[in-house]
Design an enzyme around this catalytic site. Structure first.
Site, PDB file in Angstrom:
ATOM      1  N   PRO A   1       1.002  -1.683   0.031  1.00  0.00           N
ATOM      2  CA  PRO A   1      -0.119  -0.104   0.288  1.00  0.00           C
ATOM      3  C   PRO A   1       0.679   1.167  -0.105  1.00  0.00           C
ATOM      4  CG  PRO A   1      -0.083  -0.808   1.945  1.00  0.00           C
ATOM      5  CD  PRO A   1       0.552  -1.642   1.264  1.00  0.00           C
ATOM      6  N   CYS A   2       1.783   1.382  -1.390  1.00  0.00           N
ATOM      7  CA  CYS A   2       2.192   2.999  -1.066  1.00  0.00           C
ATOM      8  C   CYS A   2       1.149   3.751  -1.281  1.00  0.00           C
ATOM      9  CB  CYS A   2       3.425   2.832  -1.905  1.00  0.00           C
ATOM     10  SG  CYS A   2       2.444   2.266  -3.681  1.00  0.00           S
ATOM     11  N   HIS A   3       0.309   3.980  -1.704  1.00  0.00           N
ATOM     12  CA  HIS A   3      -0.821   4.984  -1.448  1.00  0.00           C
ATOM     13  C   HIS A   3      -1.615   5.340   0.045  1.00  0.00           C
ATOM     14  CE1 HIS A   3      -3.310   1.174  -0.441  1.00  0.00           C
ATOM     15  NE2 HIS A   3      -4.380   1.693   0.038  1.00  0.00           N
TER      16      HIS A   3
END
Length: 205
Positions: free
Chosen positions: A174-176
């Site tokens: 989850p780089c978001h």
């Protein structure tokens, strides 16, 4: 003359229209044969999602790539062929579990992915950052500075940004959930609209 006739016959055969059902059956047979012969190094499929069509690719080690349509799926497959193996085949069954978990995520039935990952597309510091991204909980966010401190290099804020921007497994890794220090979105491999959609999805759960 026989050779000429044979060539003409072959040309006629190749130019005969083939219906979609026949093509689908032929591809399934190819997929099964390649699987039995252990000839598939990278299996892939595409699925629809609220953030557009996603390409999913896996090696025998695990899920290796999730790609947005904006990345150009053909280019992504070409890059996988160069970096991993040219033995790539569309084999949706190999990605059934991945597709199911991503569907559950978008339906708000899943907050943590339980998938085996192949991180071989990342190296060094980028890989280090990406392995720590799942530590950011569902619905939470961290800054690039927070992540730099988490991996033990507080000055590497820009390098953390690069690691997030080159994450080969967005959504699943989850780089978001990583934002700029001032709280603004920062960049995202799938575009800011997709990043906003993901953050809003998790905030509303």
């Amino acid at each position: 003359m026989n050779d000429i006739r044979n060539d003409d016959d072959m040309t006629a055969l190749l130019s005969t229209p083939v219906d979609a059902d026949t093509l689908s059956r032929l591809h399934r047979r190819l997929e099964q044969t390649a699987e039995r012969a252990n000839l598939v190094d990278v299996a892939y499929t595409t699925i629809d999602s609220p953030v557009g069509r996603l390409l999913l690719a896996a090696t025998p080690k695990g899920l290796v790539r999730v790609a947005y349509a904006s990345e150009d799926h053909d280019r992504v497959l070409e890059a996988l062929g160069q970096r991993l193996s040219p033995r790539i085949l569309r084999a949706p069954k190999r990605l059934d579990e991945v597709a199911r978990e991503i569907d559950e995520y978008f339906a708000k039935h899943r907050q943590v992915f339980d998938l085996t990952l192949d991180l071989s597309l990342s190296r060094g510091f980028r890989r280090l950052v990406q392995t720590h991204l799942p530590e950011i909980g569902y619905g939470q966010t961290r800054s690039y500075r927070d992540m730099a401190e988490l991996v033990g290099n507080p000055k590497a804020v820009r390098a953390v940004g690069t690691a997030c921007a080159t994450n080969p497994l967005p959504i699943v890794v989850p780089c978001h959930r990583v934002l700029r220090t001032d709280g603004t979105l920062g960049g995202y491999i799938g575009g800011l609209e997709a990043k906003t959609t993901l953050l809003n999805l998790e905030a509303a759960a």
